[in-house]
Scaffold this motif. Structure first.
Motif, PDB file in Angstrom:
ATOM      1  N   VAL A   1       0.959  -1.195   0.175  1.00 20.89           N
ATOM      2  CA  VAL A   1       0.000  -0.081  -0.040  1.00 20.89           C
ATOM      3  C   VAL A   1       0.840   1.222   0.113  1.00 20.89           C
ATOM      4  O   VAL A   1       1.899   1.372   0.628  1.00 20.89           O
ATOM      5  CB  VAL A   1      -0.987  -0.012   1.223  1.00 20.89           C
ATOM      6  CG1 VAL A   1      -1.906   1.221   1.313  1.00 20.89           C
ATOM      7  CG2 VAL A   1      -1.832  -1.224   1.214  1.00 20.89           C
ATOM      8  N   LEU A   2       0.891   2.179  -1.087  1.00 19.19           N
ATOM      9  CA  LEU A   2       1.454   3.268  -1.022  1.00 19.19           C
ATOM     10  C   LEU A   2       1.153   4.271  -0.162  1.00 19.19           C
ATOM     11  O   LEU A   2       0.148   4.456   0.126  1.00 19.19           O
ATOM     12  CB  LEU A   2       1.612   3.625  -2.603  1.00 19.19           C
ATOM     13  CG  LEU A   2       2.077   2.716  -3.620  1.00 19.19           C
ATOM     14  CD1 LEU A   2       1.823   3.221  -4.937  1.00 19.19           C
ATOM     15  CD2 LEU A   2       3.390   2.273  -3.414  1.00 19.19           C
ATOM     16  N   ARG A   3       2.142   5.335  -0.041  1.00 17.29           N
ATOM     17  CA  ARG A   3       1.878   6.331   0.965  1.00 17.29           C
ATOM     18  C   ARG A   3       0.640   7.029   0.283  1.00 17.29           C
ATOM     19  O   ARG A   3      -0.152   7.755   1.183  1.00 17.29           O
ATOM     20  CB  ARG A   3       3.392   7.287   0.848  1.00 17.29           C
ATOM     21  CG  ARG A   3       3.229   8.549   1.802  1.00 17.29           C
ATOM     22  CD  ARG A   3       4.707   9.180   1.717  1.00 17.29           C
ATOM     23  NE  ARG A   3       4.576  10.112   2.665  1.00 17.29           N
ATOM     24  CZ  ARG A   3       4.683  11.555   2.275  1.00 17.29           C
ATOM     25  NH1 ARG A   3       4.233  11.681   1.134  1.00 17.29           N
ATOM     26  NH2 ARG A   3       4.726  12.351   3.253  1.00 17.29           N
ATOM     27  N   LYS A   4       0.660   7.283  -0.882  1.00 13.13           N
ATOM     28  CA  LYS A   4      -0.660   8.018  -1.521  1.00 13.13           C
ATOM     29  C   LYS A   4      -1.977   7.340  -1.113  1.00 13.13           C
ATOM     30  O   LYS A   4      -2.823   8.344  -0.695  1.00 13.13           O
ATOM     31  CB  LYS A   4      -0.501   8.307  -3.002  1.00 13.13           C
ATOM     32  CG  LYS A   4      -1.378   9.102  -3.817  1.00 13.13           C
ATOM     33  CD  LYS A   4      -1.261   8.760  -5.392  1.00 13.13           C
ATOM     34  CE  LYS A   4      -2.402   9.535  -5.956  1.00 13.13           C
ATOM     35  NZ  LYS A   4      -2.188   9.486  -7.559  1.00 13.13           N
ATOM     36  N   GLN A   5      -1.907   6.217  -1.254  1.00  7.19           N
ATOM     37  CA  GLN A   5      -3.210   5.412  -0.965  1.00  7.19           C
ATOM     38  C   GLN A   5      -3.486   5.641   0.762  1.00  7.19           C
ATOM     39  O   GLN A   5      -4.725   5.788   1.115  1.00  7.19           O
ATOM     40  CB  GLN A   5      -3.098   4.020  -1.118  1.00  7.19           C
ATOM     41  CG  GLN A   5      -2.835   3.589  -2.701  1.00  7.19           C
ATOM     42  CD  GLN A   5      -2.422   2.429  -3.059  1.00  7.19           C
ATOM     43  OE1 GLN A   5      -1.405   1.918  -2.613  1.00  7.19           O
ATOM     44  NE2 GLN A   5      -3.366   1.695  -3.759  1.00  7.19           N
ATOM     45  N   VAL A   6      -2.443   5.753   1.327  1.00  3.29           N
ATOM     46  CA  VAL A   6      -2.649   5.776   2.846  1.00  3.29           C
ATOM     47  C   VAL A   6      -3.279   7.285   3.385  1.00  3.29           C
ATOM     48  O   VAL A   6      -4.189   7.337   4.031  1.00  3.29           O
ATOM     49  CB  VAL A   6      -1.210   5.540   3.905  1.00  3.29           C
ATOM     50  CG1 VAL A   6      -1.455   5.964   5.282  1.00  3.29           C
ATOM     51  CG2 VAL A   6      -0.898   4.005   3.770  1.00  3.29           C
ATOM     52  N   ILE A   7      -2.664   8.287   2.713  1.00  8.04           N
ATOM     53  CA  ILE A   7      -3.070   9.631   2.636  1.00  8.04           C
ATOM     54  C   ILE A   7      -4.464   9.864   2.327  1.00  8.04           C
ATOM     55  O   ILE A   7      -5.454  10.305   3.002  1.00  8.04           O
ATOM     56  CB  ILE A   7      -2.119  10.648   1.874  1.00  8.04           C
ATOM     57  CG1 ILE A   7      -0.770  10.647   2.550  1.00  8.04           C
ATOM     58  CG2 ILE A   7      -2.791  11.852   1.533  1.00  8.04           C
ATOM     59  CD1 ILE A   7       0.346  11.283   1.771  1.00  8.04           C
ATOM     60  N   GLN A   8      -4.834   8.972   1.118  1.00 11.59           N
ATOM     61  CA  GLN A   8      -6.225   9.219   0.902  1.00 11.59           C
ATOM     62  C   GLN A   8      -7.430   8.373   1.622  1.00 11.59           C
ATOM     63  O   GLN A   8      -8.410   9.037   1.990  1.00 11.59           O
ATOM     64  CB  GLN A   8      -6.617   8.436  -0.664  1.00 11.59           C
ATOM     65  CG  GLN A   8      -5.753   8.965  -1.931  1.00 11.59           C
ATOM     66  CD  GLN A   8      -5.738   8.189  -3.072  1.00 11.59           C
ATOM     67  OE1 GLN A   8      -5.757   7.045  -2.978  1.00 11.59           O
ATOM     68  NE2 GLN A   8      -5.472   9.030  -3.966  1.00 11.59           N
ATOM     69  N   ARG A   9      -6.608   7.323   2.364  1.00 10.97           N
ATOM     70  CA  ARG A   9      -7.691   6.635   3.405  1.00 10.97           C
ATOM     71  C   ARG A   9      -7.920   7.521   4.747  1.00 10.97           C
ATOM     72  O   ARG A   9      -8.905   7.886   5.356  1.00 10.97           O
ATOM     73  CB  ARG A   9      -7.044   5.373   3.759  1.00 10.97           C
ATOM     74  CG  ARG A   9      -7.450   4.304   2.481  1.00 10.97           C
ATOM     75  CD  ARG A   9      -7.038   2.970   2.914  1.00 10.97           C
ATOM     76  NE  ARG A   9      -8.029   2.363   4.012  1.00 10.97           N
ATOM     77  CZ  ARG A   9      -7.984   1.307   4.089  1.00 10.97           C
ATOM     78  NH1 ARG A   9      -7.060   0.312   3.726  1.00 10.97           N
ATOM     79  NH2 ARG A   9      -8.755   0.775   5.060  1.00 10.97           N
TER      80      ARG A   9
END
Length: 130
Positions: free
Chosen positions: A29-37
């Motif tokens: 899971v990429l940083r960008k996906q974590v930020i979106q969540r």
């Protein structure tokens, strides 16, 4: 749900082969996906979250390089560990014996309870066997 695969390992001494379930390979899971969540669960914008994560990384690294353990509440703690060569001569025992520094993450008791075997669901991996 955690997916698992079955792997076999041979004991080099006895030659006996045993089967073990292990976590299946997954896409990180990429940083960008974590930020979106995170953005979906609070009032912060993605740029606020990025700035906070960047600052957290900088502060944790700075504190670790000062020899501190960093505790982040119910997430857990980070601490630096050393790998070094030993010597019998007290005069030669210094920083030159240090070979590498690593960071160890220790989950909190709360986190361990939240991912305990009794709480997590498991399923066989349906992808290509590794």
């Amino acid at each position: 749900m955690i997916q698992y695969v079955i792997r076999s390992y041979k004991n080099p001494r006895s030659g006996q082969v045993k089967l073990y379930p292990q976590i299946a390979p997954s896409v990180p899971v990429l940083r960008k996906q974590v930020i979106q969540r995170i953005e979906k669960t609070c009032t912060l914008t993605s740029s606020d979250i990025k700035a906070c994560l960047d600052a957290l990384e900088d502060v944790v690294v700075d504190l670790l390089t000062q020899g501190n353990t960093v505790r982040l509440g119910d997430l857990g703690s980070f601490r630096a560990t050393l790998a070094a060569e030993g010597t019998t001569d007290p005069e030669q025992c210094n920083a030159s014996l240090i070979k590498r520094v690593r960071v160890k993450f220790c989950p909190s008791g709360t986190m361990n309870l939240r991912i305990a075997k009794s709480v997590v669901n498991f399923a066989p991996y349906k992808g290509v066997e590794v």
